[in-house]
Design an enzyme around this catalytic site. Structure first.
Site, short mmCIF file in Angstrom:
data_model
loop_
_atom_site.label_atom_id
_atom_site.label_comp_id
_atom_site.label_asym_id
_atom_site.label_seq_id
_atom_site.Cartn_x
_atom_site.Cartn_y
_atom_site.Cartn_z
N SER A 1 18.22 52.31 50.79
CA SER A 1 19.39 53.08 51.21
C SER A 1 18.99 54.08 52.28
CB SER A 1 20.01 53.84 50.03
OG SER A 1 20.51 52.97 49.05
N SER B 1 21.74 47.94 50.20
CA SER B 1 21.42 49.26 50.74
C SER B 1 22.66 50.14 50.71
CB SER B 1 20.91 49.13 52.18
OG SER B 1 20.46 50.37 52.67
N ASP C 1 24.32 52.99 52.46
CA ASP C 1 24.21 53.65 53.75
C ASP C 1 25.42 54.56 53.93
OD1 ASP C 1 22.03 51.93 53.98
OD2 ASP C 1 23.20 50.43 55.05
#
Length: 387
Positions: free
Chosen positions: A263, A301, A303
């Site tokens: 992340s 991830s 984000d």
């Protein structure tokens, strides 16, 4: 275990020092703390007893400790939502934040949230008497850190807030970024800033991020594929550590670590006067800066990006008992003049990622897991002779 609440940088090399030609004009410290009044603090936790601990807390006070409860216009954008940022619904509703910001590991969000609440109740009891929605972001450091051991406690968040300072700040293996990995290298905390000049006006845009994203093959530094050509080992992606651990825990043997999983939390700050929607516009530019470093945005991830403005002190207050008909005035940059700020976000985001990679150092964590830093000699060689 060592617990270091120390934000200062000891002048290790940064991306520009290795010859990387980056665009834009940085502020004096090339850091988010170039935004006037903003302070940053860290608590870094590294130890091997009773378990391997490689983690910590990063704290950002938009207006410093004395004005920690003063609202700032704010906006959020998300590239991929496999992550957490608390307080997000209130920011989306009211276009403001009214507490410090903290970043930690994925399983420590609750402890850090409690620590911010406690710190605010002690330092700003009038604000705490109403309600508080601390902003706490996270990325996953479970490759190096014993993430389920509960090493991060509320007092570590309070210590990070107490240590917050202006000026040059540390990067790499510090604060919430201590155990993080980026592009298959050791990652962590990175920061950068840009000066925006517009006629007689001058503003600063600063970025601080916790870099824990991207696969090794993706990394590009100003267009050069330094990731796929690096000689540095990449055991996080190339060994079967994850499959073995999942199977030992009774999981399906098909589970495997995915390169690029992880992340990134990015915080954008500016002293330019902005509307909440303009803060959201700046947050939406963050992925363009990340993409310059190579990432395509993994499904695994988280984000998440937060942008805020420290201008318009005294505006955007939301207090119970406000008389009906109360009107506030909010100055803001014209929409037609916002492009330079957008450019600054993209440039500073790109450089903050590279600064995190350059500042990070090799680290061994739990169960012998190792993460290796981006070799400085490879970066220098890639840009040797480049003006």
């Amino acid at each position: 275990m060592t617990s270091a609440a120390q934000p200062r940088r000891d002048s290790p090399p940064r991306a520009r020092d290795l010859g990387v030609p980056l665009d834009g004009e940085p502020g004096p410290e090339n850091a988010i703390t170039d935004v006037p009044g903003l302070t940053v603090g860290y608590t870094t936790l590294v130890g091997d007893e009773p378990v391997a601990t490689r983690t910590g807390v990063t704290a950002i006070l938009p207006r410093g400790a004395d004005l920690a409860g003063a609202p700032c216009a704010a906006g959020i954008a998300v590239l991929n939502g496999n992550g957490e940022l608390t307080g997000r619904s209130w920011i989306e509703e009211a276009g403001q934040l009214q507490t410090p910001i903290a970043i930690t590991n994925s399983h420590a969000v609750g402890a850090v949230h409690q620590g911010v609440d406690e710190w605010m109740a002690e330092r700003h009891p009038a604000a705490a008497a109403q309600w508080m929605l601390p902003v706490v972001g996270e990325t996953w450091d479970g490759y190096l850190n014993s993430i389920n051991a509960g090493a991060v406690r509320p007092e570590h968040a309070r210590a990070a807030l107490d240590s917050a300072a202006s000026g040059a700040i540390a990067e790499g293996n510090v604060g919430g970024g201590t155990g993080m990995n980026c592009y298959g290298f050791k990652g962590g905390t990175g920061t950068s800033s840009r000066v925006v000049r517009a006629g007689e006006q001058q503003w600063t845009v600063g970025v601080l991020l916790q870099a824990n994203f991207g696969s090794r093959r993706e990394l590009r530094v100003v267009g050069r594929p330094l990731g796929r050509d690096s000689a540095a080992p990449c055991p996080m992606e190339e060994s079967d550590w994850f499959e073995r651990e999942v199977e030992a825990a009774g999981g399906a043997p098909l589970d495997a670590a995915v390169p690029g999983a992880g992340s990134v939390i990015v915080v954008v700050a500016t002293d330019a006067p902005l509307l909440p929607d303009q803060c959201r516009a700046l947050a939406r530019r963050v992925p363009l800066g990340l993409a310059r470093t190579g990432t395509t945005g993994s499904h695994f991830s988280g984000d998440i990006f937060l942008a805020f403005s420290t201008a318009n002190d005294g505006a955007l207050r939301s207090r119970m008992g406000t008389p009906g008909g109360t009107v506030e005035t909010l100055a803001h940059v014209s929409w037609g003049a916002i492009d330079a700020l957008c450019t600054a976000v993209v440039e500073a985001t790109e450089e903050a990622v590279l600064n995190a990679l350059v500042a990070a150092r090799d680290m061994e964590g739990r169960d012998g897991h190792a993460s290796f830093a981006l070799p400085h000699d490879e970066v220098r060689a890639a840009f040797a002779g480049v003006a």
